[in-house]
Design a protein around this motif. Structure first.
Motif, short mmCIF file in Angstrom:
data_model
loop_
_atom_site.label_atom_id
_atom_site.label_comp_id
_atom_site.label_asym_id
_atom_site.label_seq_id
_atom_site.Cartn_x
_atom_site.Cartn_y
_atom_site.Cartn_z
N LYS A 100 -0.27 6.97 -3.55
CA LYS A 100 -1.39 7.74 -4.82
C LYS A 100 -2.45 8.06 -3.92
O LYS A 100 -2.97 9.38 -4.24
CB LYS A 100 -1.45 6.74 -5.71
CG LYS A 100 -2.53 7.36 -6.80
CD LYS A 100 -2.76 6.23 -7.78
CE LYS A 100 -3.70 6.78 -8.93
NZ LYS A 100 -3.86 5.83 -9.87
N TRP A 101 -3.11 7.09 -3.40
CA TRP A 101 -4.58 7.62 -2.76
C TRP A 101 -4.26 8.20 -1.52
O TRP A 101 -5.31 9.04 -1.13
CB TRP A 101 -5.30 6.23 -2.47
CG TRP A 101 -5.53 5.68 -3.89
CD1 TRP A 101 -5.37 4.42 -4.64
CD2 TRP A 101 -6.47 6.27 -5.21
NE1 TRP A 101 -5.77 4.34 -5.57
CE2 TRP A 101 -6.35 5.29 -6.07
CE3 TRP A 101 -7.01 7.55 -5.38
CZ2 TRP A 101 -7.10 5.61 -7.30
CZ3 TRP A 101 -7.76 7.71 -6.20
CH2 TRP A 101 -7.72 6.92 -7.27
N THR A 102 -3.18 8.26 -0.72
CA THR A 102 -3.04 8.82 0.37
C THR A 102 -2.99 10.48 0.04
O THR A 102 -3.32 11.27 0.62
CB THR A 102 -1.70 8.63 1.25
OG1 THR A 102 -1.83 7.21 1.55
CG2 THR A 102 -1.38 9.46 2.33
N ALA A 103 -2.44 10.85 -1.18
CA ALA A 103 -2.15 11.87 -1.72
C ALA A 103 -3.34 12.44 -1.96
O ALA A 103 -3.90 13.83 -1.70
CB ALA A 103 -1.24 12.25 -2.69
N VAL A 104 -4.28 11.91 -2.84
CA VAL A 104 -5.59 12.40 -3.22
C VAL A 104 -6.77 12.63 -1.84
O VAL A 104 -7.21 13.49 -1.97
CB VAL A 104 -6.23 11.21 -4.16
CG1 VAL A 104 -7.66 11.46 -4.27
CG2 VAL A 104 -5.47 11.10 -5.40
N ILE A 105 -6.45 11.60 -0.93
CA ILE A 105 -7.45 11.94 0.18
C ILE A 105 -6.98 13.00 1.07
O ILE A 105 -7.90 13.83 1.48
CB ILE A 105 -7.37 10.42 0.88
CG1 ILE A 105 -8.25 9.38 0.05
CG2 ILE A 105 -8.10 10.87 2.33
CD1 ILE A 105 -8.04 7.81 0.72
#
Length: 308
Positions: free
Chosen positions: A294-299
Motif C-alpha cells: 500500500k505505502w510502496t504504491a503511494v510513495i
C-alpha cells in the motif's frame, strides 16, 4: 515441540528488554512505557524500556532485528519506522523477513484540518477547489515521509487531485502558518491537533480511518465521504527478532493482550491520544504485509524522496 512448550512455561527467567526507537516523551515512548509498566504489574515480569532513538526510529528497529531471537529483546515498532522507512531507503532491515510480529498494541488516526477562518468548510469544498486549480491548495505536513505527509498523498491519489506539499520541521512550525493562512490545510495526528480543535482554532474536515475516532465522534471518515481505501492511521505494535520461538511469541501476545484489555491501560492510552487495539499474531502480521505494498504504491506514485 515439548521442548518449545517447556521453554515457554519457564519464560521469562530474566529481564525482558523492550527497545523504544524514539526519544523519551514522544508518542511511541508513552505507549511503550504504559504497556511495559502494566505488563510488569500483571505478570510479575521485569520489563525494561530502553530508548534507542535515531534516523526516524530506524536505529532502534535495526538493533532489534539483529538481537538474539530468544524472547528477551522485543521492540515497540511504529508503521513509520517498520514499514515506511525501508521503502524510503532510510533503513537496512526488511519489515517482513527480519521481524516476528507479536501484537498490534494501539493506533491513532490522522485528521485533515483547516483554520477556523478558512473558506474551506468541507471535503467537498476542498476537492472542488483542488480540481479547479491543481497545485493551488497548499497542504502542510510535519515533514517529508512522515505519516501525515503520506496520508495527504494517499488522499490526493484516491481523490485524483493535486495539492502543493509544504513540509515543515515538525508540528510546532506548521500550525502557526495554518492559523495565519499561509497554508490551506494540514494533516496531523489526532493527539497533536486535539487541543486546537477543542479551542475552536482548527476545524476538522475528516479523519483518515476505517471508523470514526472516539475523540472526534462527529467528524466523518474519508471513507464515509466517498473516498475509498483512504485509511491512514499511526499504529504501534510489539515485535521481536525473526526466529523467536513460536511458543514464546504466543505467550507474549497473550499477556500483552491481557494488558490491553485492562480499563486502566485503555484510559492511559486514550489520554495519550491512542486507542488500545490487541488481536492475534496473525492479524498483526497481515496488517504489516498489507501496509508494505500500500505505502510502496503511494510513495512511488507521489515520487516521495527521503529528505535525510
Amino acid at each position: 515441540m515439548l521442548a518449545s512448550v517447556a521453554q515457554a512455561q519457564q519464560y521469562p527467567e530474566k529481564a525482558i528488554r523492550m527497545i523504544v526507537p524514539f526519544p523519551p516523551g514522544g508518542g511511541t515512548d508513552v505507549v511503550s512505557r504504559i504497556v511495559a509498566a502494566k505488563l510488569g504489574e500483571l505478570t510479575g515480569w521485569t520489563v525494561v524500556a530502553e530508548n534507542k532513538p535515531g534516523s526516524g526510529g530506524s536505529v532502534g528497529l535495526g538493533l532489534a532485528a539483529k538481537a538474539k531471537a530468544d524472547g528477551y529483546t522485543i521492540v515497540m515498532a511504529q508503521n513509520a519506522n517498520l514499514v515506511i522507512n525501508p521503502i524510503l531507503g532510510k533503513a537496512n532491515y526488511d519489515p517482513i523477513a527480519d521481524f516476528q510480529p507479536i501484537v498490534l498494541t494501539a493506533s491513532a488516526p490522522q485528521v485533515l484540518v483547516v483554520s477556523k477562518t478558512s473558506p474551506i468548510k468541507s471535503i467537498k469544498d476542498l476537492l472542488t477547489a483542488a480540481k479547479a486549480k491543481p497545485n493551488a491548495i497548499k497542504f502542510a505536513t510535519p515533514g517529508v515521509g512522515t505519516s501525515s505527509h503520506l496520508a495527504g498523498e494517499l488522499l490526493q491519489q484516491r481523490a485524483e487531485v493535486k495539492f502543493m506539499h509544504v513540509p515543515y520541521k515538525g508540528t510546532s512550525q506548521a500550525i502557526p502558518d495554518l492559523m495565519g493562512g499561509r497554508v490551506d490545510v494540514y494533516v496531523a495526528s489526532v493527539p497533536s491537533a486535539m487541543a486546537h480543535i477543542q479551542e475552536g482554532t482548527m476545524r476538522p474536515l475528516a479523519v483518515f480511518a476505517d471508523r470514526r475516532s472516539s475523540d472526534l465522534p462527529d467528524v466523518p471518515t474519508l471513507e464515509e465521504l466517498g473516498i475509498k481505501d483512504s485509511a491512514a492511521v499511526t499504529w504501534w505494535g510489539m515485535a521481536a527478532p525473526a526466529g523467536t520461538p513460536d511458543a514464546i511469541v504466543k505467550r507474549l501476545s497473550t499477556e500483552i493482550n491481557r494488558v490491553l484489555q485492562l480499563p486502566d491501560t485503555k484510559e492511559k492510552l486514550k489520554m495519550a491520544g491512542a486507542e488500545a487495539i490487541g488481536g492475534t499474531v496473525q492479524e498483526f502480521s497481515a496488517l504489516i504485509k498489507s501496509d508494505v505494498p500500500k505505502w510502496t504504491a503511494v510513495i512511488k506514485g507521489a515520487n516521495v524522496k527521503s529528505d535525510d
